[in-house]
Write an enzyme that holds these catalytic residues in place. Structure first.
Site, PDB file in Angstrom:
ATOM      1  N   CYS A 296     -11.118   2.932  -0.155  1.00  0.00           N
ATOM      2  CA  CYS A 296      -9.490   3.017   0.245  1.00  0.00           C
ATOM      3  C   CYS A 296      -9.208   2.534   1.407  1.00  0.00           C
ATOM      4  O   CYS A 296     -10.213   2.420   2.425  1.00  0.00           O
ATOM      5  CB  CYS A 296      -9.534   4.932   0.473  1.00  0.00           C
ATOM      6  SG  CYS A 296      -7.910   4.969   1.234  1.00  0.00           S
ATOM      7  N   THR A 297      -8.011   1.610   1.432  1.00  0.00           N
ATOM      8  CA  THR A 297      -7.910   0.623   2.413  1.00  0.00           C
ATOM      9  C   THR A 297      -7.497   1.625   3.871  1.00  0.00           C
ATOM     10  O   THR A 297      -7.512   0.861   4.818  1.00  0.00           O
ATOM     11  CB  THR A 297      -6.562  -0.054   1.917  1.00  0.00           C
ATOM     12  OG1 THR A 297      -5.607   0.788   1.552  1.00  0.00           O
ATOM     13  CG2 THR A 297      -7.032  -1.179   1.038  1.00  0.00           C
ATOM     14  N   HIS A 298      -7.234   2.858   3.700  1.00  0.00           N
ATOM     15  CA  HIS A 298      -7.354   3.474   4.889  1.00  0.00           C
ATOM     16  C   HIS A 298      -8.430   3.808   5.938  1.00  0.00           C
ATOM     17  O   HIS A 298      -8.422   3.832   6.976  1.00  0.00           O
ATOM     18  CB  HIS A 298      -6.515   4.834   4.780  1.00  0.00           C
ATOM     19  CG  HIS A 298      -5.159   5.022   4.443  1.00  0.00           C
ATOM     20  ND1 HIS A 298      -4.610   4.541   3.328  1.00  0.00           N
ATOM     21  CD2 HIS A 298      -4.136   5.602   4.944  1.00  0.00           C
ATOM     22  CE1 HIS A 298      -3.088   4.626   3.472  1.00  0.00           C
ATOM     23  NE2 HIS A 298      -2.882   5.407   4.354  1.00  0.00           N
TER      24      HIS A 298
ATOM     25  N   GLU B 146      -3.488   8.345   8.912  1.00  0.00           N
ATOM     26  CA  GLU B 146      -1.919   8.031   8.805  1.00  0.00           C
ATOM     27  C   GLU B 146      -1.220   8.796  10.246  1.00  0.00           C
ATOM     28  O   GLU B 146      -0.265   8.489  10.813  1.00  0.00           O
ATOM     29  CB  GLU B 146      -1.100   9.060   7.675  1.00  0.00           C
ATOM     30  CG  GLU B 146      -1.349   8.389   6.482  1.00  0.00           C
ATOM     31  CD  GLU B 146      -0.483   7.137   6.188  1.00  0.00           C
ATOM     32  OE1 GLU B 146       0.635   7.120   6.826  1.00  0.00           O
ATOM     33  OE2 GLU B 146      -0.785   6.094   5.518  1.00  0.00           O
TER      34      GLU B 146
ATOM     35  N   CYS C 279      -4.244  -1.163  -2.103  1.00  0.00           N
ATOM     36  CA  CYS C 279      -4.500   0.037  -2.019  1.00  0.00           C
ATOM     37  C   CYS C 279      -5.476   0.029  -3.178  1.00  0.00           C
ATOM     38  O   CYS C 279      -5.234  -0.425  -4.542  1.00  0.00           O
ATOM     39  CB  CYS C 279      -3.165   0.584  -2.455  1.00  0.00           C
ATOM     40  SG  CYS C 279      -3.121   2.167  -3.027  1.00  0.00           S
TER      41      CYS C 279
ATOM     42  N   ASP D 165       0.966  -1.079   0.105  1.00  0.00           N
ATOM     43  CA  ASP D 165       0.095  -0.028  -0.054  1.00  0.00           C
ATOM     44  C   ASP D 165       0.964   1.020   0.120  1.00  0.00           C
ATOM     45  O   ASP D 165       2.224   1.146   0.149  1.00  0.00           O
ATOM     46  CB  ASP D 165      -1.085  -0.046   1.314  1.00  0.00           C
ATOM     47  CG  ASP D 165      -1.692   1.250   1.540  1.00  0.00           C
ATOM     48  OD1 ASP D 165      -2.313   1.611   0.365  1.00  0.00           O
ATOM     49  OD2 ASP D 165      -1.985   1.696   2.433  1.00  0.00           O
ATOM     50  N   SER D 166       0.292   2.338  -0.198  1.00  0.00           N
ATOM     51  CA  SER D 166       0.986   3.614  -0.130  1.00  0.00           C
ATOM     52  C   SER D 166       1.571   3.867   1.407  1.00  0.00           C
ATOM     53  O   SER D 166       2.465   4.771   1.453  1.00  0.00           O
ATOM     54  CB  SER D 166       0.270   4.866  -1.030  1.00  0.00           C
ATOM     55  OG  SER D 166      -1.091   4.807   0.215  1.00  0.00           O
TER      56      SER D 166
END
Ligand code: DGL
Length: 258
Positions: free
Chosen positions: A178-180, A146, A70, A7-8
């Protein structure tokens, strides 16, 4: 069996956790490209280049399956990765769509990064399945996650700002594209009471049945390309495990050395 996940940043750890829950014995290698997060505001060409570089790093560690954890990378780079890599490649968009098609009564909301929404990847597949789609980018969600700000007044205000009118519009299902975003699921479900929330991480893990054999030592290696925040705490918050992350490349720089 060794499975690579990238992922990012830290968001893809939600996918890593779902895979670990389903396959307790496999060996997992995770790469979070924290030096270059977010991918969601970048051009398709850049997302494809970053994705190929992340996949190359994981291939060097001997992975036998690649999971793109992601949505931005899945939306732009999955075809290129499938073409270039000698191992099976699984993304997050299609499993999320399948789950939404299963539960929705007709009107689906999709939220993601600007790049994911602009790519139209979800809209195309959902429309093909006969559903009405309202897609929206929520660019402030990734920095919140984040920073580990996933509950409380600030998180709730930001979630309301982006999503409150989905209730008026009348979506019955919301895809966290979005995986966040699964980290904000508590707040999102409070704001959108009664709306079915689709978290594609579990759908992705289910999609690995038949691709992944649950064999190995059950190890988890976690790599990041930059130490921009308290990664140990965030890794534990998301995975529930104490894993010591390893830094690749020694800190902040525009291009990690892989
Ligand atoms: N986790 C990424 C995704 O699922 C988004 C974060 C970013 O913008 O890099 O799209």
């Amino acid at each position: 069996m060794k499975v690579g996940v990238f992922d990012s940043g830290v968001g893809g750890l939600t996918v890593l956790k779902a895979i670990r829950n389903r396959f307790p014995n496999i060996d997992l290698v995770y790469l979070g490209d924290t030096a270059r997060v977010p991918y969601g505001n970048r051009s398709p060409e850049t997302v494809i280049r970053y994705s190929l570089e992340c996949a190359g790093f994981l291939m060097e560690r001997g992975i036998e399956v690649l999971v793109i954890a992601c949505n931005t990378a899945s939306s732009y780079a999955i075809e290129e990765l499938k073409k270039k890599l000698p191992v099976p490649v699984v993304g997050v968009v299609e499993p999320g769509v399948r789950e939404a098609v299963r539960v929705s009564r007709g009107r689906v909301g999709v939220i993601g990064t600007r790049a994911t929404v602009r790519s139209g990847s979800y809209q195309r597949l959902l429309k093909e399945a006969g559903l009405e789609v309202i897609a929206r980018a929520c660019p402030l969600f990734v920095p919140l996650v984040e920073e580990g700000v996933v509950e409380g007044e600030i998180a709730e205000k930001v979630v309301r700002m982006y999503l409150e009118d989905f209730l008026r519009i009348g979506v019955d299902t919301l895809i966290l594209g979005c995986t966040h975003y699964p980290l904000l699921k508590g707040v999102i479900s409070r704001v959108l009471k009664g709306v079915h929330i689709v978290d594609s991480s579990e759908a992705v893990a289910r999609d690995l049945d038949g691709v992944v054999l649950d064999e190995g030592e059950g190890t988890t290696e976690v790599y990041f390309t930059d130490r921009s925040q308290d990664l140990e705490r965030i890794v534990e918050l998301i995975t529930g495990e104490r894993i010591q992350p390893v830094l690749v490349g020694g800190g902040s720089q525009p291009d990690p050395p892989f």
